[in-house]
Design an enzyme around this catalytic site. Structure first.
Site, mmCIF file in Angstrom:
data_model
loop_
_atom_site.group_PDB
_atom_site.id
_atom_site.type_symbol
_atom_site.label_atom_id
_atom_site.label_comp_id
_atom_site.label_asym_id
_atom_site.label_seq_id
_atom_site.Cartn_x
_atom_site.Cartn_y
_atom_site.Cartn_z
ATOM 1 N N CYS A 121 -1.786 -0.786 7.658
ATOM 2 C CA CYS A 121 -1.009 0.450 7.504
ATOM 3 C C CYS A 121 -1.086 1.298 8.771
ATOM 4 C CB CYS A 121 -1.503 1.239 6.298
ATOM 5 S SG CYS A 121 -1.109 0.429 4.734
ATOM 6 N N HIS A 128 0.854 -1.190 0.000
ATOM 7 C CA HIS A 128 0.000 0.000 0.000
ATOM 8 C C HIS A 128 0.889 1.238 0.000
ATOM 9 C CE1 HIS A 128 -3.776 -2.133 1.906
ATOM 10 N NE2 HIS A 128 -3.473 -2.568 0.704
ATOM 11 N N CYS A 146 -5.649 1.446 6.035
ATOM 12 C CA CYS A 146 -6.245 0.180 6.461
ATOM 13 C C CYS A 146 -5.638 -0.210 7.814
ATOM 14 C CB CYS A 146 -5.990 -0.903 5.401
ATOM 15 S SG CYS A 146 -4.329 -1.622 5.476
ATOM 16 N N GLU A 203 1.065 4.041 1.673
ATOM 17 C CA GLU A 203 1.649 4.585 2.905
ATOM 18 C C GLU A 203 2.718 3.657 3.471
ATOM 19 O OE1 GLU A 203 -1.395 3.425 2.206
ATOM 20 O OE2 GLU A 203 -2.728 3.792 3.932
#
Lengths: 142, 142
Positions: B79, B46, B76, B48
């Site tokens: 993360c 992802h 999420c 981030e």
């Protein structure tokens, strides 16, 4: 879990928190890893997340629905959420982690209706050996 | 957040879910990334988390206590837990994610006494642009 414990012992020998993980598919180990957060300067380099990334790369898939994860310590919230994202079938962990675990403690990642997938969870396999390894590691750091 | 949105647009152009992130330190961007889960076959790729790993590698540190993260979608649970582990100072996110977010939805990672660190959280910056980009992407996939 013996193979995961061997990875944990190797992590300890590298000066890392001794946690190890393996991923199996049809009874065969397809990925294995120990903690490497210090070596890699990477807060995501926990054993189970490294093993998931290795298995996904090997299978060229973001998801591992027919794979099982064996790890020597209860996964943290980040790793638990990654297990959910990767759709692993079963999670076996050795020792509980009341301070930093995210499966049976804290945010209990798999219990939310929002969790896209919850694996079957089994705990306690070789718990004593894993806990003893962690205790010895932290005692040596004091 | 403009720079994060540019990363999100680049992700869309690669066929990835359009989410982008940047990390700043003393007002300077030190890492930037867009989603690459499909390209890398990596459920942890992802925006981030990639940006955090890039910043940690650049600073040779597992922790980023004087850094801020800007991301176009609510992180999420994985993360969010990584943001906590990396000790980021502030989190700015654009659009909320009621289905898969882990900050203000689902396990609300930072709200547990067990969370080792909670960043300051600010949301809504450029929310409309980020949400429109995501809507257009998913509409094009149907």
């Amino acid at each position: 879990m013996d193979a995961a414990l061997a990875e944990a012992r190797s992590a300890a020998a590298r000066g890392e928190v001794p946690v190890g993980a393996v991923i199996t598919r049809n009874g065969q180990i397809i990925a294995r890893a120990g903690n490497r957060t210090r070596e890699l300067h990477d807060p995501t380099a926990h054993a189970e997340t490294l093993a998931i990334r290795e298995a996904c790369a090997a299978l060229k898939s973001e998801r591992l629905p027919d794979c099982d994860l064996w790890v020597t310590l209860e996964p943290c919230p980040a790793c638990a959420a990654t297990i959910s994202a990767a759709r692993l079938k079963r999670l076996y962990y050795a020792a509980p982690d009341p301070k930093s675990g995210g499966v049976c403690h804290g945010p209990r990642i798999f219990t939310h209706p929002q969790a896209h997938h919850a694996p079957e969870v089994y705990s306690g396999l070789l718990e004593d050996q894993s806990a003893a390894l962690l205790r010895a590691f932290f005692a040596s750091k004091r």
